[in-house]
Design a protein around this motif. Sequence first.
Motif, PDB file in Angstrom:
ATOM      1  N   THR A   6      -4.947   2.539  -4.257  1.00  0.00           N
ATOM      2  CA  THR A   6      -5.640   1.405  -4.875  1.00  0.00           C
ATOM      3  C   THR A   6      -5.461   0.190  -3.983  1.00  0.00           C
ATOM      4  N   TRP A   7      -6.579  -0.446  -3.623  1.00  0.00           N
ATOM      5  CA  TRP A   7      -6.494  -1.720  -2.890  1.00  0.00           C
ATOM      6  C   TRP A   7      -6.696  -2.838  -3.905  1.00  0.00           C
ATOM      7  N   TYR A   8      -5.657  -3.634  -4.115  1.00  0.00           N
ATOM      8  CA  TYR A   8      -5.727  -4.714  -5.089  1.00  0.00           C
ATOM      9  C   TYR A   8      -6.319  -5.994  -4.515  1.00  0.00           C
ATOM     10  N   GLY A   9      -6.636  -5.991  -3.238  1.00  0.00           N
ATOM     11  CA  GLY A   9      -7.085  -7.196  -2.562  1.00  0.00           C
ATOM     12  C   GLY A   9      -5.997  -7.733  -1.661  1.00  0.00           C
ATOM     13  N   HIS A  10      -6.408  -8.481  -0.631  1.00  0.00           N
ATOM     14  CA  HIS A  10      -5.512  -8.993   0.408  1.00  0.00           C
ATOM     15  C   HIS A  10      -4.766  -7.817   1.037  1.00  0.00           C
ATOM     16  N   ALA A  11      -3.430  -7.797   0.984  1.00  0.00           N
ATOM     17  CA  ALA A  11      -2.673  -6.696   1.587  1.00  0.00           C
ATOM     18  C   ALA A  11      -1.901  -5.899   0.554  1.00  0.00           C
ATOM     19  N   THR A  12      -2.242  -6.070  -0.715  1.00  0.00           N
ATOM     20  CA  THR A  12      -1.523  -5.408  -1.800  1.00  0.00           C
ATOM     21  C   THR A  12      -2.160  -4.054  -2.084  1.00  0.00           C
ATOM     22  N   ILE A  13      -1.336  -3.016  -2.004  1.00  0.00           N
ATOM     23  CA  ILE A  13      -1.825  -1.634  -2.078  1.00  0.00           C
ATOM     24  C   ILE A  13      -0.974  -0.845  -3.068  1.00  0.00           C
ATOM     25  N   GLY A  14      -1.632  -0.059  -3.897  1.00  0.00           N
ATOM     26  CA  GLY A  14      -0.946   0.875  -4.773  1.00  0.00           C
ATOM     27  C   GLY A  14      -1.087   2.288  -4.244  1.00  0.00           C
ATOM     28  N   VAL A  15      -0.045   3.076  -4.357  1.00  0.00           N
ATOM     29  CA  VAL A  15      -0.047   4.468  -3.898  1.00  0.00           C
ATOM     30  C   VAL A  15       0.543   5.335  -5.002  1.00  0.00           C
ATOM     31  N   LYS A  16      -0.252   6.256  -5.524  1.00  0.00           N
ATOM     32  CA  LYS A  16       0.245   7.191  -6.525  1.00  0.00           C
ATOM     33  C   LYS A  16       0.302   8.572  -5.905  1.00  0.00           C
ATOM     34  N   THR A  17       1.517   9.133  -5.798  1.00  0.00           N
ATOM     35  CA  THR A  17       1.698  10.440  -5.180  1.00  0.00           C
ATOM     36  C   THR A  17       2.911  11.124  -5.797  1.00  0.00           C
ATOM     37  N   ASN A  18       2.806  12.408  -6.065  1.00  0.00           N
ATOM     38  CA  ASN A  18       3.904  13.193  -6.623  1.00  0.00           C
ATOM     39  C   ASN A  18       4.509  12.539  -7.872  1.00  0.00           C
ATOM     40  N   ASN A  19       3.626  12.022  -8.741  1.00  0.00           N
ATOM     41  CA  ASN A  19       4.036  11.371  -9.990  1.00  0.00           C
ATOM     42  C   ASN A  19       4.911  10.146  -9.768  1.00  0.00           C
ATOM     43  N   GLN A  20       4.834   9.583  -8.569  1.00  0.00           N
ATOM     44  CA  GLN A  20       5.531   8.344  -8.256  1.00  0.00           C
ATOM     45  C   GLN A  20       4.482   7.275  -7.936  1.00  0.00           C
ATOM     46  N   TYR A  21       4.779   6.032  -8.337  1.00  0.00           N
ATOM     47  CA  TYR A  21       3.839   4.942  -8.065  1.00  0.00           C
ATOM     48  C   TYR A  21       4.515   3.898  -7.189  1.00  0.00           C
ATOM     49  N   LEU A  22       3.899   3.617  -6.062  1.00  0.00           N
ATOM     50  CA  LEU A  22       4.419   2.639  -5.113  1.00  0.00           C
ATOM     51  C   LEU A  22       3.462   1.453  -5.060  1.00  0.00           C
ATOM     52  N   ILE A  23       4.002   0.264  -4.865  1.00  0.00           N
ATOM     53  CA  ILE A  23       3.178  -0.903  -4.568  1.00  0.00           C
ATOM     54  C   ILE A  23       3.686  -1.521  -3.280  1.00  0.00           C
ATOM     55  N   ILE A  24       2.765  -1.717  -2.351  1.00  0.00           N
ATOM     56  CA  ILE A  24       3.080  -2.344  -1.069  1.00  0.00           C
ATOM     57  C   ILE A  24       2.678  -3.810  -1.125  1.00  0.00           C
ATOM     58  N   SER A  29       0.200 -12.871  -8.408  1.00  0.00           N
ATOM     59  CA  SER A  29       0.096 -14.266  -8.828  1.00  0.00           C
ATOM     60  C   SER A  29      -0.450 -15.109  -7.675  1.00  0.00           C
ATOM     61  N   ASP A  30      -1.401 -15.957  -7.969  1.00  0.00           N
ATOM     62  CA  ASP A  30      -2.006 -16.860  -6.978  1.00  0.00           C
ATOM     63  C   ASP A  30      -2.843 -16.128  -5.930  1.00  0.00           C
ATOM     64  N   ASN A  31      -3.089 -14.836  -6.123  1.00  0.00           N
ATOM     65  CA  ASN A  31      -3.924 -14.082  -5.183  1.00  0.00           C
ATOM     66  C   ASN A  31      -5.379 -14.180  -5.654  1.00  0.00           C
ATOM     67  N   PRO A  32      -6.228 -14.918  -4.932  1.00  0.00           N
ATOM     68  CA  PRO A  32      -7.610 -15.089  -5.377  1.00  0.00           C
ATOM     69  C   PRO A  32      -8.446 -13.821  -5.281  1.00  0.00           C
ATOM     70  N   ALA A  33      -7.915 -12.783  -4.642  1.00  0.00           N
ATOM     71  CA  ALA A  33      -8.675 -11.551  -4.442  1.00  0.00           C
ATOM     72  C   ALA A  33      -8.459 -10.525  -5.549  1.00  0.00           C
ATOM     73  N   THR A  34      -7.580 -10.824  -6.517  1.00  0.00           N
ATOM     74  CA  THR A  34      -7.307  -9.836  -7.562  1.00  0.00           C
ATOM     75  C   THR A  34      -7.331 -10.472  -8.938  1.00  0.00           C
ATOM     76  N   GLU A  35      -7.693  -9.689  -9.926  1.00  0.00           N
ATOM     77  CA  GLU A  35      -7.629 -10.121 -11.317  1.00  0.00           C
ATOM     78  C   GLU A  35      -6.459  -9.468 -12.049  1.00  0.00           C
ATOM     79  N   VAL A  36      -5.669  -8.695 -11.328  1.00  0.00           N
ATOM     80  CA  VAL A  36      -4.535  -7.990 -11.928  1.00  0.00           C
ATOM     81  C   VAL A  36      -3.353  -8.945 -12.074  1.00  0.00           C
TER      82      VAL A  36
END
Length: 227
Positions: A6-24, A29-36
């Motif tokens: 998942t690309w959340y915008g800017h450089a924030t990335i979600g990775v779901k693999t092997n039932n584990q969830y990573l956020i890079i 907050s204050d990121n104009p590219a995301t509504e999350v």
Amino acid sequence: MSTIITWYGHATIGVKTNNQYLIIDPYFSDNPATEVDPSQVKPDFILISHGHGDHVGDAVAIAKRTGATVITNFEIANWLNNKGVETHAQHLGGGHKYPFGYLKLTLALHGSALPDGSYGGNPAGFLLKTLDGQKIYFACDTGLFGDMRLIGEEGIDLAMLPIGDNFTMGPDDALRAVKLIQPKHVIPVHYNTWGLIAQDADEWAARVEAETDTKVHVIPPGGTYTV
């Protein structure tokens, strides 16, 4: 098993693999590219590439709320430990086996001062080998460097490369990076957050596919791609 990006915008990335969830680089907050909102995400691990505020982002608040372990370089790990956050420190060239796969820190050409001005060590990218053998390269914030060719020798299934220019590679150097890495697939990131790093990702994608064998996936903020 598949890996969902998942690309959340800017450089924030979600990775779901092997039932584990990573956020890079959890910059919500204050990121104009995301509504999350940061309260909406529940990672098992948080990866921080370098110390700048738009990459450390909401890491402390998310880690304290969820109990997520933060993986980053030694200096940032110590800074986070002092804030009561659980960490696993690595350094450039070093890898470690986690429940989600084997993660190595790669070189990146950038800065890494922390939001309070503390020394944040060396910036990094991430090379992930998932448990089913997929290899994903997150270049994170970086300029072009020749050793990207060595990373490419690993046989990269997906690369995520910045194209915004000014603070990172721009479209021209990102195209050169694709030629060095030769990934099967690539996703552009770190662009259009602000006018200063505005780019036409579709135009870049057309250039990449005209000059290389790599398939480009331009996804909107909040969009996903399955490896």
